[in-house]
Enzyme design. Structure first.
Site, PDB file in Angstrom:
ATOM      1  N   LYS A 186     -27.079 -14.479 -16.696  1.00 30.60           N
ATOM      2  CA  LYS A 186     -26.333 -15.083 -17.815  1.00 30.60           C
ATOM      3  C   LYS A 186     -24.886 -15.324 -17.345  1.00 30.60           C
ATOM      4  CE  LYS A 186     -29.459 -16.087 -21.035  1.00 30.60           C
ATOM      5  NZ  LYS A 186     -29.717 -17.360 -21.662  1.00 30.60           N
ATOM      6  N   ASN A 228     -41.238 -24.980 -20.300  1.00 31.17           N
ATOM      7  CA  ASN A 228     -42.414 -24.682 -18.992  1.00 31.17           C
ATOM      8  C   ASN A 228     -43.185 -23.656 -19.866  1.00 31.17           C
ATOM      9  OD1 ASN A 228     -41.277 -22.330 -19.209  1.00 31.17           O
ATOM     10  ND2 ASN A 228     -41.039 -21.857 -16.826  1.00 31.17           N
ATOM     11  N   GLY A 283     -25.369 -30.595 -14.535  1.00 33.69           N
ATOM     12  CA  GLY A 283     -24.997 -31.857 -13.720  1.00 33.69           C
ATOM     13  C   GLY A 283     -25.815 -32.950 -14.848  1.00 33.69           C
ATOM     14  N   VAL A 308     -36.000 -19.128 -30.725  1.00 37.12           N
ATOM     15  CA  VAL A 308     -34.628 -19.606 -31.263  1.00 37.12           C
ATOM     16  C   VAL A 308     -34.926 -21.317 -31.104  1.00 37.12           C
ATOM     17  CG1 VAL A 308     -32.223 -19.930 -30.779  1.00 37.12           C
ATOM     18  CG2 VAL A 308     -33.428 -17.754 -30.549  1.00 37.12           C
ATOM     19  N   THR A 352     -34.035 -19.302 -12.983  1.00 37.55           N
ATOM     20  CA  THR A 352     -33.966 -20.127 -14.306  1.00 37.55           C
ATOM     21  C   THR A 352     -32.416 -20.065 -14.735  1.00 37.55           C
ATOM     22  OG1 THR A 352     -35.941 -19.582 -15.056  1.00 37.55           O
ATOM     23  CG2 THR A 352     -34.518 -20.340 -16.562  1.00 37.55           C
ATOM     24  N   ASN A 367     -28.815 -27.489 -13.228  1.00 39.15           N
ATOM     25  CA  ASN A 367     -29.525 -28.683 -13.494  1.00 39.15           C
ATOM     26  C   ASN A 367     -28.904 -29.420 -14.658  1.00 39.15           C
ATOM     27  OD1 ASN A 367     -30.749 -28.934 -10.933  1.00 39.15           O
ATOM     28  ND2 ASN A 367     -32.564 -27.760 -11.821  1.00 39.15           N
ATOM     29  N   TYR A 377     -31.238 -10.581 -15.737  1.00 40.67           N
ATOM     30  CA  TYR A 377     -30.989 -11.470 -17.026  1.00 40.67           C
ATOM     31  C   TYR A 377     -29.391 -11.296 -17.316  1.00 40.67           C
ATOM     32  CZ  TYR A 377     -31.142 -12.645 -21.970  1.00 40.67           C
ATOM     33  OH  TYR A 377     -30.998 -13.174 -23.324  1.00 40.67           O
ATOM     34  N   ARG A 437     -40.105  -6.741 -27.724  1.00 44.50           N
ATOM     35  CA  ARG A 437     -38.675  -6.788 -28.455  1.00 44.50           C
ATOM     36  C   ARG A 437     -39.015  -5.567 -29.725  1.00 44.50           C
ATOM     37  NH1 ARG A 437     -35.548 -12.392 -27.977  1.00 44.50           N
ATOM     38  NH2 ARG A 437     -37.628 -13.287 -27.997  1.00 44.50           N
TER      39      ARG A 437
END
Ligand code: NAD
Ligand code: UDP
Length: 454
Positions: free
Chosen positions: A278, A163, A231, A143, A221, A228, A274, A315
């Site tokens: 989320k 990453n 912030g 995406v 993550t 992060n 996941y 997927r």
């Protein structure tokens, strides 16, 4: 082949006036039509004072490579090769081949030589007041890379941090070196300092095998990465958009799923890293919004597919297309009665940009309402792959069979977005039919196979 017309800037009038024609009269044009049968010539639109419209050919030239990779000559026929190369590129890029790198496959040594671009695709020249400094986390993923293409073509300054866990440098390599672009290897679980106006926070593996590969890291993550980036948004006063997911609804008891539904999620199952990741990322987002006034946007994305999707990410769309292209049986998990609704990537990018620039701070579903059982979807993929192969003069050697495998734990039984809010608040609705998008994706993977990289 004569030089392609230079497209700059992408003013609407330029869209109409500039002839995106191939110089080779024999080259077939790709005709793409929307759900109402109208030809799609552009992606995006002008909404909320933010222009995100770009000619489809220009976007497409960044990912849709020729059908067949150029095979290096064994003798001294370099001129013939050049001509063939140009013709093949012209077929798919409609004259825009100067903006593509060309990968040359050497069959004798089973090696591939990558070339670099001789010039970058033209980007809009925006006045500084309109030019945004945009950070895209996870911008080297599926995406993210399409979002980056659009923002770059529109003339914004884009920084990608990634990453490369599931993303790849090659998905954005066509922008590396461009003065408006920066690619940084960085893990979002660590803080990142930058000055920016908008943050699209996409970094997170999305396919079940990938996010389950290291469940603890997926939760880190989702939580620490989002913390992060929020912030950063707080300090810079950047607007923050998070790519959340239909998985926050879990295995839903409400159908279709609207944004006010709280979901039905197993907090300890294999998908929890996941889904719950989320969910807590959304919780954090609204925490920063209420406590610190951070300007937030939450996109709940439903199953999306398109070129540059990692063919091995497990997927359903990539699995089925790759299996059918290879002439292997298509594996449907369970009886195939579970449903999904599939959205093409350009519709998602339109929706994300519209949401980012709108005033809507509530969660917004972004997905296509065309719902299929997985069995129906397997049949559709099989038919489209066979048609494209036949059109290319390589009809399938046998009819691909559909076989069944075990059903994964906690696999949601039904999924379809209620997109009333997106339609009302963003004036957005999907334009691409599932079949139209699949055809383009089949051509993309077919080219990758010919190239030897799949
Ligand atoms: P993807 O796996 O192709 O892309 C994710 C990107 O994030 C990759 O480039 C990966 O390397 C990077 N990444 C992962 N962990 C990271 C970390 N800790 N630090 C920095 N970078 C990291 O997946 P995608 O389909 O492009 O999904 C993008 C976003 O959209 C994800 O947040 C996903 O949850 C969301 N989403 C996607 C879909 C879909 O159908 N594609 C559906 C719902 C939600
Ligand atoms: N699926 C399948 N065969 C595959 C991959 C997936 O039948 O090779 C099914 C899977 O069980 C699920 C649906 O397709 O019901 C969508 O799976 P995917 O992993 O793409 O995404 P999900 O929506 O489950 O996150």
């Amino acid at each position: 082949m004569s030089a392609p017309p230079v497209l700059s800037p992408f003013a609407t009038s330029a869209l109409i006036d500039i002839p995106f024609k191939m110089s080779s009269p024999a080259a077939p044009a790709i005709r793409t039509v929307d759900k109402e049968g109208k030809e799609i010539t552009t992606v995006g639109f002008q909404r909320f004072g933010f222009d995100c419209e770009v000619p489809l050919d220009v976007v497409r030239a960044l990912y849709l490579r020729p059908h067949y990779v150029i095979t290096a000559p064994t003798s001294n026929d370099a001129t013939e090769l050049d001509t063939r190369e140009d013709e093949q590129h012209a077929r798919f890029t409609q004259g825009l081949s100067a903006y593509q790198s060309k990968s040359i496959f050497h069959p004798e040594t089973q090696s591939i030589s990558y070339t670099t671009l001789s010039r970058f695709p033209p980007v809009k020249l925006l006045p500084p007041s309109n030019r945004k400094r945009v950070l895209v986390t996870g911008g080297a993923g599926f995406v993210g890379s399409h979002l980056v293409d659009r923002l770059m073509l529109l003339g914004h300054e884009v920084t990608v941090i990634d990453n490369f866990f599931t993303g790849s440098k090659t998905s954005v390599s066509h922008w590396v070196g461009h003065p408006n672009f920066e690619l940084v290897r960085h893990d979002v679980v660590e803080p990142f300092m930058i000055e920016c106006d908008q943050i699209y926070h996409l970094a997170c593996p999305a396919s079940p095998p990938h996010y389950q590969f290291n469940a603890v890291k997926t939760v880190k993550t989702s939580f620490m990465g989002t913390l992060n980036m929020l912030g950063l948004a707080k300090r810079t006063r950047a607007r923050f958009l998070i790519s959340s997911t239909s998985e926050v609804y879990g295995d839903p008891e409400v159908h279709p799923q609207h944004e006010d539904y709280w979901g039905h999620v197993n907090p300890i199952g294999p998908r929890a890293c996941y889904d719950e990741g989320k969910r807590v990322a959304e919780t954090l987002t609204y925490g920063f919004h209420r406590q610190d006034g951070v300007d937030v946007r939450v996109a709940r994305i439903f199953n999306t597919y398109g070129p540059r999707m990692n063919p091995y990410d497990g997927r359903v769309v990539s699995n089925f297309i790759v299996q059918a292209l290879r002439g292997e049986d298509i594996t449907v998990y369970g009886d195939g009665k579970q449903t999904r609704s599939f959205q093409y990537i350009h519709d998602l990018v339109d929706g994300l940009i519209a949401l980012m620039n709108s005033g809507e701070t509530r969660p917004v579903n972004i997905g296509n309402g065309d719902e299929f059982t997985i069995l129906e979807f397997a049949e559709l993929v099989r038919d489209i792959v066979a048609r494209v192969q036949t059109e290319d003069g390589e009809p399938p050697k046998r009819r691909v069979q559909i076989i069944h495998g075990p059903m994964p734990t906690d696999d949601p039984q039904k999924r379809r977005p209620d997109t009333t809010r997106a339609k009302k608040e963003l004036d957005w609705q999907p334009r691409w039919t599932v079949a139209m998008g699949l055809e383009e994706m089949v051509r993309y993977y077919k080219a990758k196979m010919a190239e030897g990289s799949l």
